[in-house]
Enzyme design. Sequence first.
Site, short mmCIF file in Angstrom:
data_model
loop_
_atom_site.label_atom_id
_atom_site.label_comp_id
_atom_site.label_asym_id
_atom_site.label_seq_id
_atom_site.Cartn_x
_atom_site.Cartn_y
_atom_site.Cartn_z
N ARG A 135 2.06 8.53 8.76
CA ARG A 135 1.72 9.74 8.81
C ARG A 135 0.41 10.46 9.00
NH1 ARG A 135 4.51 9.08 3.87
NH2 ARG A 135 5.35 11.42 2.97
N GLU A 175 -2.71 5.62 2.64
CA GLU A 175 -2.43 3.25 2.26
C GLU A 175 -3.64 2.88 1.73
OE1 GLU A 175 -1.05 5.24 5.29
OE2 GLU A 175 1.01 4.92 5.05
N HIS A 235 5.14 5.59 12.80
CA HIS A 235 5.64 6.06 12.47
C HIS A 235 4.78 6.95 10.83
CE1 HIS A 235 5.39 2.84 9.95
NE2 HIS A 235 4.90 3.17 9.14
N ASP A 262 0.89 -0.91 -0.06
CA ASP A 262 0.15 -0.32 0.25
C ASP A 262 1.71 1.22 0.56
OD1 ASP A 262 0.97 0.48 2.34
OD2 ASP A 262 -0.87 -0.35 3.36
N HIS A 288 12.07 5.41 13.67
CA HIS A 288 12.26 5.25 12.19
C HIS A 288 13.29 7.38 11.80
CE1 HIS A 288 10.63 6.48 7.76
NE2 HIS A 288 9.86 5.26 8.76
N GLU A 335 -0.24 -8.95 -1.39
CA GLU A 335 -0.23 -8.48 -0.59
C GLU A 335 -2.09 -7.86 -0.56
OE1 GLU A 335 0.39 -5.50 3.43
OE2 GLU A 335 1.74 -7.70 3.38
C1 UD1 Z 1 6.57 5.10 3.74
C2 UD1 Z 1 5.47 5.08 3.21
C3 UD1 Z 1 4.47 3.85 4.70
C4 UD1 Z 1 4.95 2.81 5.01
C5 UD1 Z 1 6.69 3.11 6.04
C6 UD1 Z 1 7.19 2.09 6.16
C7 UD1 Z 1 3.82 5.81 1.51
C8 UD1 Z 1 3.43 6.98 1.46
N1 UD1 Z 1 4.48 5.62 2.86
O1 UD1 Z 1 6.21 6.00 4.85
O2 UD1 Z 1 3.01 3.65 3.65
O3 UD1 Z 1 3.86 2.52 5.64
O4 UD1 Z 1 7.01 4.01 4.50
O5 UD1 Z 1 8.21 2.71 7.26
O6 UD1 Z 1 4.66 5.15 0.68
N2 UD1 Z 1 13.62 8.40 5.18
C9 UD1 Z 1 15.21 8.40 6.02
N3 UD1 Z 1 16.03 7.17 5.68
C10 UD1 Z 1 15.25 6.32 5.04
C11 UD1 Z 1 13.93 6.39 5.00
C12 UD1 Z 1 12.86 7.86 5.17
O7 UD1 Z 1 16.50 9.57 5.56
O8 UD1 Z 1 15.70 5.44 5.46
C13 UD1 Z 1 13.64 10.13 6.02
C14 UD1 Z 1 13.29 10.96 4.57
O9 UD1 Z 1 13.56 12.77 5.35
C15 UD1 Z 1 11.74 10.89 4.43
C16 UD1 Z 1 11.20 11.05 5.17
O10 UD1 Z 1 11.80 9.50 5.76
O11 UD1 Z 1 11.24 12.14 3.48
C17 UD1 Z 1 9.76 10.04 5.04
O12 UD1 Z 1 10.12 9.46 4.56
P1 UD1 Z 1 8.46 8.45 2.81
O13 UD1 Z 1 8.43 6.88 2.60
O14 UD1 Z 1 7.96 9.42 2.76
O15 UD1 Z 1 7.30 7.82 4.39
P2 UD1 Z 1 7.08 6.70 5.57
O16 UD1 Z 1 6.35 8.02 6.93
O17 UD1 Z 1 8.41 6.25 5.75
N1 UDP Z 2 11.41 -3.14 11.66
C1 UDP Z 2 12.57 -2.86 10.96
N2 UDP Z 2 13.52 -2.49 11.98
C2 UDP Z 2 13.09 -1.49 13.06
C3 UDP Z 2 10.94 -0.97 12.48
C4 UDP Z 2 10.61 -2.04 12.19
O1 UDP Z 2 13.47 -4.60 10.71
O2 UDP Z 2 13.34 -0.56 13.01
C5 UDP Z 2 10.21 -3.99 10.46
C6 UDP Z 2 9.06 -4.92 10.92
O3 UDP Z 2 9.63 -5.69 12.02
C7 UDP Z 2 8.07 -4.72 10.51
C8 UDP Z 2 8.79 -4.09 9.10
O4 UDP Z 2 10.09 -3.22 9.09
O5 UDP Z 2 8.90 -6.07 9.65
C9 UDP Z 2 7.62 -3.17 9.34
O6 UDP Z 2 8.05 -1.59 8.78
P1 UDP Z 2 6.94 -0.34 9.21
O7 UDP Z 2 6.26 -0.37 10.56
O8 UDP Z 2 7.91 0.92 9.07
O9 UDP Z 2 6.20 -0.46 7.67
P2 UDP Z 2 4.61 -0.88 8.05
O10 UDP Z 2 4.52 -2.35 8.00
O11 UDP Z 2 4.16 0.00 9.52
O12 UDP Z 2 3.79 0.17 6.27
#
Ligand code: UD1
Ligand code: UDP
Length: 374
Positions: free
Chosen positions: A209, A131, A207, A95, A240, A117
Amino acid sequence: MRALLVFGTRPEAIKMCPLVLELKKHKEVETIVCLTGQHREMLEQVMHAFGVKEDYNLDIMKDRQTLTTITTSILEKIEPVLKDECPDIVLVHGDTTTSYAAALAAFYQQIPVGHVEAGLRTGDIYSPFPEEMNRLLTDRISTYYFAPTKLNESNLKHEGILEGIYVTGNTVIDSFATTVKDNYEYHNKAVRDVDFENKRVILVTAHRRENLGQPLCNICNAIKRLAKKYKDVQFIYPVHLNPAVRDTVFDILSDISNVMLIDPLDVLDMHNMMARCFMVMTDSGGIQEEAPHFGKPVLVLRTETERPEAVEAGTVKVVGVEEEDIYREAVVLIDNRNEYDKMAHAVNPYGDGQASERIVKALIGRLPAGSSTQ
Ligand code: UD1
Ligand code: UDP
């Protein structure tokens, strides 16, 4: 058959790498991996843990990125990959905005999409945001649906999708074959020093949004009160990398002796810690599927869930995002052994660890004649 898998965030990688590994066992399938790079460090951690190498990385991540820039960057950067590779199928997961944008890009090239999924729903397009809409739109575009559970299948059928559905289980359960080990030694030094045998460890993540701002403040304030009340309980919160998450979490929870704020754990540390912790408090989707497998109670820090199976089985409880509700529900589990035991039993509504195999069988069976040697 040429299968192009596209993913870009941590949870997609954790759930798609087992499928990549399974596909690579089949010589009749040419498996191509394209990362969007929606995440960077958190994605690299997973690729490394599974030993999967990508063929492409669109490397789109920007600090504090917006939904619009994620979507437009992917659409623009993936088009040449799709044109060069001409896959028979594009496989996307779940998603995220990566999933939706990649599915849309494949549709623009008239390439069939398989949605891994598929069929999870809350029924509220603003929660989780974005999502719920991402998965609705991805399902509209897709031709093949790999639904983890019967409930997910029936969600699709209610929307008039009657063809191409396979109930497979969730590939996250497959991932444990790679990640979970007896006598595991943690990579993270601070975690390595925690006495999981004699201490109750509560694992926290948040984490989403829609939780940024006041809900995340409420979550952190509840954790702070719990940590002050229960000095003998160790809270571990891998935070995160989103700066909007880190600002709030470090502001409220720094300098509390029994709250460990650490960088995101690699998936090996994370899954092994989940197997050994006391309970979990999270707004994550994936963790709601994982923790029940290990018999760990989960308090979901959200107002809804698209994963009601473990709620029905009694190991997951949706407690909302109000400080008082979170605090009260956690106190019940920490103080009351009977209530804890009622939730702490392993359930497996999300599969038996063979989901990837089922997906590969379905793909080989359904895709164009001549593409399979079987
Ligand atoms: C994204 C997904 C969410 C998922 C989550 C898993 C969308 C809209 N959201 O949200 O569904 O649950 O990933 O974690 O697709 N950042 C870093 N390094 C990284 C990752 C993120 O610096 O490796 C920071 C960056 O500033 C980035 C921000 O986190 O802009 C947000 O990342 P983003 O992918 O937009 O949103 P998530 O909350 O991670
Ligand atoms: N996870 C990880 N390290 C962390 C936090 C989460 O490996 O510090 C793993 C967790 O076990 C799961 C996945 O990341 O497999 C979930 O990711 P997240 O919560 O970021 O996204 P969501 O599932 O909500 O989309």
